[in-house]
Design a protein around this motif. Structure first.
Motif, PDB file in Angstrom:
ATOM      1  N   HIS A  77      -7.147  -8.220  -5.314  1.00  0.00           N
ATOM      2  CA  HIS A  77      -5.741  -7.840  -5.462  1.00  0.00           C
ATOM      3  C   HIS A  77      -4.779  -9.025  -5.482  1.00  0.00           C
ATOM      4  N   LEU A  78      -5.115 -10.083  -4.738  1.00  0.00           N
ATOM      5  CA  LEU A  78      -4.205 -11.239  -4.727  1.00  0.00           C
ATOM      6  C   LEU A  78      -4.081 -11.850  -6.111  1.00  0.00           C
ATOM      7  N   GLY A  79      -5.179 -11.822  -6.835  1.00  0.00           N
ATOM      8  CA  GLY A  79      -5.140 -12.394  -8.180  1.00  0.00           C
ATOM      9  C   GLY A  79      -4.733 -11.402  -9.259  1.00  0.00           C
ATOM     10  N   ASN A  80      -5.129 -10.158  -9.082  1.00  0.00           N
ATOM     11  CA  ASN A  80      -5.026  -9.221 -10.210  1.00  0.00           C
ATOM     12  C   ASN A  80      -4.034  -8.084 -10.091  1.00  0.00           C
ATOM     13  N   PHE A  81      -3.523  -7.822  -8.886  1.00  0.00           N
ATOM     14  CA  PHE A  81      -2.700  -6.622  -8.738  1.00  0.00           C
ATOM     15  C   PHE A  81      -1.260  -6.940  -9.122  1.00  0.00           C
ATOM     16  N   ALA A  82      -1.055  -7.143 -10.400  1.00  0.00           N
ATOM     17  CA  ALA A  82       0.253  -7.609 -10.842  1.00  0.00           C
ATOM     18  C   ALA A  82       0.736  -6.808 -12.045  1.00  0.00           C
ATOM     19  N   ASP A  83       2.058  -6.771 -12.190  1.00  0.00           N
ATOM     20  CA  ASP A  83       2.679  -6.145 -13.351  1.00  0.00           C
ATOM     21  C   ASP A  83       3.268  -7.238 -14.234  1.00  0.00           C
ATOM     22  N   PRO A  84       3.238  -7.039 -15.559  1.00  0.00           N
ATOM     23  CA  PRO A  84       3.884  -8.015 -16.447  1.00  0.00           C
ATOM     24  C   PRO A  84       5.402  -7.821 -16.400  1.00  0.00           C
ATOM     25  N   ILE A  85       6.129  -8.888 -16.109  1.00  0.00           N
ATOM     26  CA  ILE A  85       7.589  -8.750 -16.053  1.00  0.00           C
ATOM     27  C   ILE A  85       8.279  -9.744 -16.978  1.00  0.00           C
ATOM     28  N   ILE A  86       9.478  -9.356 -17.406  1.00  0.00           N
ATOM     29  CA  ILE A  86      10.285 -10.244 -18.241  1.00  0.00           C
ATOM     30  C   ILE A  86      11.658 -10.389 -17.599  1.00  0.00           C
ATOM     31  N   LYS A  87      12.177 -11.629 -17.656  1.00  0.00           N
ATOM     32  CA  LYS A  87      13.470 -11.907 -17.037  1.00  0.00           C
ATOM     33  C   LYS A  87      14.448 -12.343 -18.116  1.00  0.00           C
ATOM     34  N   CYS A  88      15.652 -11.815 -18.035  1.00  0.00           N
ATOM     35  CA  CYS A  88      16.684 -12.174 -19.004  1.00  0.00           C
ATOM     36  C   CYS A  88      17.200 -13.579 -18.674  1.00  0.00           C
ATOM     37  N   PRO A 161      -1.908  -2.045  -0.705  1.00  0.00           N
ATOM     38  CA  PRO A 161      -1.355  -1.434  -1.915  1.00  0.00           C
ATOM     39  C   PRO A 161      -2.091  -0.147  -2.299  1.00  0.00           C
ATOM     40  N   GLU A 162      -3.205   0.119  -1.672  1.00  0.00           N
ATOM     41  CA  GLU A 162      -3.906   1.386  -1.861  1.00  0.00           C
ATOM     42  C   GLU A 162      -4.740   1.663  -0.612  1.00  0.00           C
ATOM     43  N   THR A 163      -4.979   2.955  -0.345  1.00  0.00           N
ATOM     44  CA  THR A 163      -5.647   3.311   0.901  1.00  0.00           C
ATOM     45  C   THR A 163      -7.132   2.961   0.922  1.00  0.00           C
ATOM     46  N   CYS A 164      -7.708   2.717  -0.235  1.00  0.00           N
ATOM     47  CA  CYS A 164      -9.167   2.550  -0.250  1.00  0.00           C
ATOM     48  C   CYS A 164      -9.648   1.281   0.439  1.00  0.00           C
ATOM     49  N   GLN A 165      -8.769   0.259   0.570  1.00  0.00           N
ATOM     50  CA  GLN A 165      -9.267  -1.003   1.124  1.00  0.00           C
ATOM     51  C   GLN A 165      -9.881  -0.845   2.503  1.00  0.00           C
ATOM     52  N   ALA A 187     -13.032   9.515   3.362  1.00  0.00           N
ATOM     53  CA  ALA A 187     -11.704   9.907   2.887  1.00  0.00           C
ATOM     54  C   ALA A 187     -10.626   9.338   3.783  1.00  0.00           C
ATOM     55  N   GLN A 188      -9.449   9.207   3.220  1.00  0.00           N
ATOM     56  CA  GLN A 188      -8.319   8.746   4.012  1.00  0.00           C
ATOM     57  C   GLN A 188      -7.010   9.225   3.394  1.00  0.00           C
ATOM     58  N   VAL A 189      -6.108   9.712   4.255  1.00  0.00           N
ATOM     59  CA  VAL A 189      -4.749  10.020   3.828  1.00  0.00           C
ATOM     60  C   VAL A 189      -3.855   9.026   4.525  1.00  0.00           C
ATOM     61  N   GLY A 190      -2.940   8.423   3.811  1.00  0.00           N
ATOM     62  CA  GLY A 190      -2.039   7.494   4.487  1.00  0.00           C
ATOM     63  C   GLY A 190      -1.088   6.847   3.524  1.00  0.00           C
ATOM     64  N   LYS A 191      -0.285   5.941   4.082  1.00  0.00           N
ATOM     65  CA  LYS A 191       0.730   5.270   3.279  1.00  0.00           C
ATOM     66  C   LYS A 191       0.156   4.064   2.553  1.00  0.00           C
ATOM     67  N   SER A 192       0.659   3.863   1.332  1.00  0.00           N
ATOM     68  CA  SER A 192       0.391   2.643   0.587  1.00  0.00           C
ATOM     69  C   SER A 192       1.733   2.077   0.129  1.00  0.00           C
ATOM     70  N   PHE A 193       1.720   0.782  -0.199  1.00  0.00           N
ATOM     71  CA  PHE A 193       2.983   0.095  -0.476  1.00  0.00           C
ATOM     72  C   PHE A 193       2.857  -0.768  -1.726  1.00  0.00           C
ATOM     73  N   ARG A 194       3.786  -0.593  -2.656  1.00  0.00           N
ATOM     74  CA  ARG A 194       3.779  -1.426  -3.861  1.00  0.00           C
ATOM     75  C   ARG A 194       5.200  -1.842  -4.185  1.00  0.00           C
ATOM     76  N   ARG A 207       7.978   2.815  -3.783  1.00  0.00           N
ATOM     77  CA  ARG A 207       7.497   1.557  -3.188  1.00  0.00           C
ATOM     78  C   ARG A 207       6.667   1.823  -1.933  1.00  0.00           C
ATOM     79  N   GLU A 208       6.922   2.956  -1.289  1.00  0.00           N
ATOM     80  CA  GLU A 208       6.129   3.367  -0.122  1.00  0.00           C
ATOM     81  C   GLU A 208       5.753   4.822  -0.352  1.00  0.00           C
ATOM     82  N   PHE A 209       4.470   5.124  -0.336  1.00  0.00           N
ATOM     83  CA  PHE A 209       4.057   6.475  -0.720  1.00  0.00           C
ATOM     84  C   PHE A 209       2.737   6.855  -0.057  1.00  0.00           C
ATOM     85  N   TYR A 210       2.462   8.156  -0.068  1.00  0.00           N
ATOM     86  CA  TYR A 210       1.200   8.650   0.475  1.00  0.00           C
ATOM     87  C   TYR A 210       0.128   8.681  -0.600  1.00  0.00           C
ATOM     88  N   GLN A 211      -1.084   8.392  -0.175  1.00  0.00           N
ATOM     89  CA  GLN A 211      -2.234   8.603  -1.038  1.00  0.00           C
ATOM     90  C   GLN A 211      -3.255   9.405  -0.251  1.00  0.00           C
TER      91      GLN A 211
END
Ligand SMILES: [Zn+2]
Length: 326
Positions: A77-88, A161-165, A187-194, A207-211
């Motif tokens: 995740h440190l390397g790959n959990f990213a979104d492509p962004i553009i800045k004006c 960023p996801e409950t599976c970790q 199984a796991q129910v809980g909060k994840s954060f992105r 940005r904060e949600f249940y999975q």
């Protein structure tokens, strides 16, 4: 019911509402469940536990939301959990590259595509900042994990960023202390954060949600030995590989090779049965088989379970066959 009506009802009857709403610096993408919302959520989880967890004798855990850096180094995740962004370059506003391109040109570029593909689409279609008509800088990757500092030394850790970790990290102990027999569902129910660039549509992009997540560990040489397959082999699922979803039984999906093995077919079947019981109209659902560039970096085969709504198709579950990635 359309989206605006649902939203109005949710706010008026206390299902859910924005977090910190009385303060001017309230951040987007954080929502509270009110009393009726909690009731609805609990009902959903009751059904989830009955139809999926207890049905197959899975184990449920409740892991920590803050996890150490090494976990996310190992998971990628440190390397790959990213979104492509553009800045004006003029007003500094930042946007998701893929969403901006799709909104303006209808061209869909998967978020994991090479960054040059976004730059090319932006220059070829002469896309400018939607706020000030300025030019965009080159597309960059933005890691979506929230970093936290532990203790006075502020040691690096992250909100998961996801409950599976925690499921993967805890697997060796659970395997040993519980029954040590595969297949084993955890199984796991809980909060994840992105740290989403553009949270929107209330509970849909947060940005904060249940999975509610399930990982099933299995012996890779026994992917076609599934005792309970007969129970779901005739469940009709709708699979989309290219343009239109096609209805077929789990057995047909397996025999045609669209579903890679009996194991995956079984879980697509029980997932469909579960959602049918929640009240989702299955004739308006689909398992969309993801292409090479669209699926997550850890997945060998991936299906997104989606439902059709008044605001388009929505992803409810990501069904990933992770092989031995973890
Ligand atoms: Zn601008």
């Amino acid at each position: 019911m359309d989206y605006e009506t649902v939203m109005k009802l949710a706010l008026e009857r206390g299902f859910y509402f924005p977090s910190c709403e009385v303060y001017a610096d309230a951040q987007a993408g954080f929502w509270e469940y009110g009393p009726t919302g909690v009731g609805l959520k609990n009902k959903f989880l009751q059904l989830w536990r009955r139809e999926l967890i207890r049905r197959d004798g899975m184990l449920e855990i409740d892991g920590s939301q803050i996890m150490s850096k090494s976990v996310f180094e190992a998971s990628g995740h440190l390397g790959n959990f990213a979104d492509p962004i553009i800045k004006c370059s003029k007003c500094n506003s930042t946007f998701r590259a893929d969403k901006t391109i799709a909104e303006i040109t209808k061209i869909e570029i998967p978020e994991s595509a090479d960054l040059i593909e976004f730059d090319n689409a932006i220059s070829q279609n002469n896309i400018k900042c939607q706020k000030c008509k300025g030019d965009f800088e080159k597309t960059k990757n933005f890691n979506m994990m929230f970093k936290v500092g532990i203790g006075p030394e502020e040691e690096e850790a992250y909100l998961r960023p996801e409950t599976c970790q925690s499921i993967f990290v805890d697997f060796p102990r659970l395997y040993k202390t519980m029954r040590g027999k595969l297949p084993l569902g955890i199984a796991q129910v809980g909060k994840s954060f992105r740290n989403e660039i553009a949270p929107r549509q209330s509970l849909l992009r947060l940005r904060e949600f249940y999975q509610a997540e399930i990982e099933v560990f299995c012996n890779p040489t026994k992917l076609d030995v599934v005792e309970k397959f007969e129970e779901i082999q005739d469940v009709i699922i709708r699979i989309q590989t290219d343009s239109e979803p096609v209805a077929m039984t789990c057995k047909e999906g397996l025999e045609s090779g669209i579903i890679p093995n009996k194991f995956v077919a079984y879980y697509l079947g029980i997932l469909t049965e579960f959602y049918e019981k929640t009240g989702v109209d299955i004739t308006k659902s689909r398992f969309r088989k993801l292409g090479e560039k669209e699926k997550a970096f850890y997945a060998e085969v991936a299906f997104d379970f989606e439902v059709e709504t008044t605001i388009g198709w929505l992803e409810l579950v990501a069904c990933n066959y992770r092989s031995d990635y973890d």
